[in-house]
Enzyme design. Sequence first.
Site, PDB file in Angstrom:
ATOM      1  N   GLY A   7      37.168   8.852  33.003  1.00  0.00           N
ATOM      2  CA  GLY A   7      37.618   7.428  34.130  1.00  0.00           C
ATOM      3  C   GLY A   7      38.818   7.335  34.718  1.00  0.00           C
ATOM      4  N   GLY A  39      41.176   3.947  36.131  1.00  0.00           N
ATOM      5  CA  GLY A  39      41.957   3.017  34.926  1.00  0.00           C
ATOM      6  C   GLY A  39      43.392   3.530  34.943  1.00  0.00           C
ATOM      7  N   THR A  94      38.485   6.644  22.903  1.00  0.00           N
ATOM      8  CA  THR A  94      38.388   5.292  23.268  1.00  0.00           C
ATOM      9  C   THR A  94      37.987   4.487  21.954  1.00  0.00           C
ATOM     10  OG1 THR A  94      37.348   5.553  24.823  1.00  0.00           O
ATOM     11  CG2 THR A  94      36.244   3.571  23.789  1.00  0.00           C
ATOM     12  N   ASN A 117      44.215   5.744  18.215  1.00  0.00           N
ATOM     13  CA  ASN A 117      45.740   5.706  18.478  1.00  0.00           C
ATOM     14  C   ASN A 117      46.087   7.706  18.660  1.00  0.00           C
ATOM     15  OD1 ASN A 117      48.867   5.863  18.578  1.00  0.00           O
ATOM     16  ND2 ASN A 117      47.774   3.917  18.425  1.00  0.00           N
ATOM     17  N   MET A 118      46.645   8.407  19.273  1.00  0.00           N
ATOM     18  CA  MET A 118      46.761   9.082  19.735  1.00  0.00           C
ATOM     19  C   MET A 118      49.026   9.851  20.131  1.00  0.00           C
ATOM     20  SD  MET A 118      44.841  11.012  20.673  1.00  0.00           S
ATOM     21  CE  MET A 118      43.114  10.739  21.156  1.00  0.00           C
ATOM     22  N   HIS A 165      48.332  -7.495  20.723  1.00  0.00           N
ATOM     23  CA  HIS A 165      48.397  -6.257  22.030  1.00  0.00           C
ATOM     24  C   HIS A 165      48.394  -7.910  23.234  1.00  0.00           C
ATOM     25  CE1 HIS A 165      47.094  -3.047  19.718  1.00  0.00           C
ATOM     26  NE2 HIS A 165      47.363  -2.365  20.489  1.00  0.00           N
ATOM     27  N   HIS A 166      48.357  -6.969  24.411  1.00  0.00           N
ATOM     28  CA  HIS A 166      48.386  -7.440  26.080  1.00  0.00           C
ATOM     29  C   HIS A 166      47.189  -8.128  25.869  1.00  0.00           C
ATOM     30  CE1 HIS A 166      45.438  -4.310  26.934  1.00  0.00           C
ATOM     31  NE2 HIS A 166      45.820  -3.653  26.381  1.00  0.00           N
ATOM     32  N   LYS A 207      43.759  -6.699  26.342  1.00  0.00           N
ATOM     33  CA  LYS A 207      43.074  -6.128  25.365  1.00  0.00           C
ATOM     34  C   LYS A 207      41.509  -6.702  24.734  1.00  0.00           C
ATOM     35  CE  LYS A 207      43.217  -3.368  21.298  1.00  0.00           C
ATOM     36  NZ  LYS A 207      42.990  -2.323  21.897  1.00  0.00           N
ATOM     37  N   GLY A 240      42.075  -0.310  17.411  1.00  0.00           N
ATOM     38  CA  GLY A 240      41.145   0.333  16.679  1.00  0.00           C
ATOM     39  C   GLY A 240      42.139   0.921  15.968  1.00  0.00           C
ATOM     40  N   THR A 241      43.579   1.459  16.147  1.00  0.00           N
ATOM     41  CA  THR A 241      44.607   1.467  15.388  1.00  0.00           C
ATOM     42  C   THR A 241      45.407   0.409  14.105  1.00  0.00           C
ATOM     43  OG1 THR A 241      45.999   2.057  17.400  1.00  0.00           O
ATOM     44  CG2 THR A 241      47.663   1.697  15.274  1.00  0.00           C
TER      45      THR A 241
END
Length: 266
Positions: A8, A11, A99, A124-125, A155-156, A159, A165-166
């Site tokens: 992707g 994106g 994801t 979350n990374m 969030h924005h 989403k 997920g976080t």
Amino acid sequence: MTKIGIMGVAGFMGRMIAKQVHEHPKAVISGGTVLQGSAEEGIEIATLCQLHGEAVKTVSDPRSVISASDVVIDFTLPEVTVAHARIAAECGTAFVAGTTGLTPDLEADLAEAAKTIPLVYAPNMSLGVNLLFDLVKKVAAALDDDYDIEIIEMHHKRKIDAPSGTALGLGKAAAAGRGVSLDEKGVLSREGITGAREQGQIGFATLRGGDVVGDHTVIFAGPNERIELTHKAASRDIFAAGAVRAGIWAAGRKPGFYSMTDVLEI
């Protein structure tokens, strides 16, 4: 040099990951996927992502990218991510899944793929958020049920999943600290006449609006005091940089279902 494929790549996150890989001294872009028939198919990633020197072109066939890579990074959609992970398992390619919105069944599918390949999966990374996971678990373990746990996230407006997920990861960290299951104690939303709050619940509140990258607060509300742990993301660069770090870490490792705490050794 670690050869990193980006699923992707057209994106928003895909482009940011491409930029991070391009700028990393130990990594190179090995390929990137786009939707079949899209305007982005068959063009150079350098053109797509406004980079210099990346002559490799986008393709719609995921297997060709996965088989040519040491590791692939995927921030697509839940079902698509799992399908890519299965191909990676067949090809023996390390996999990083960023994801969100995966159901327990889809997470189980990732865990199955991780029996064959090194697979890093994290809601979350970012370094800061993963430190927050650790702090929340420790605080939850130190405080008893007299301290109510509530998680607020914003969030924005674009989403598509809620809670984030976080936020769910923070809830799982809190539940682990308490020695309980989030499936049993989590309250993902409230409306109407709900009655008094049950002791031991882990509550969630979701906000959406504007261009907020990601704000998360975990509240421990006790008798006469309140502890709040907060993380605010100012840019998605932190997620892309963390994903690339995870990819380089995962390439060449033994099969296993890893998290960012493994990558960061915290």
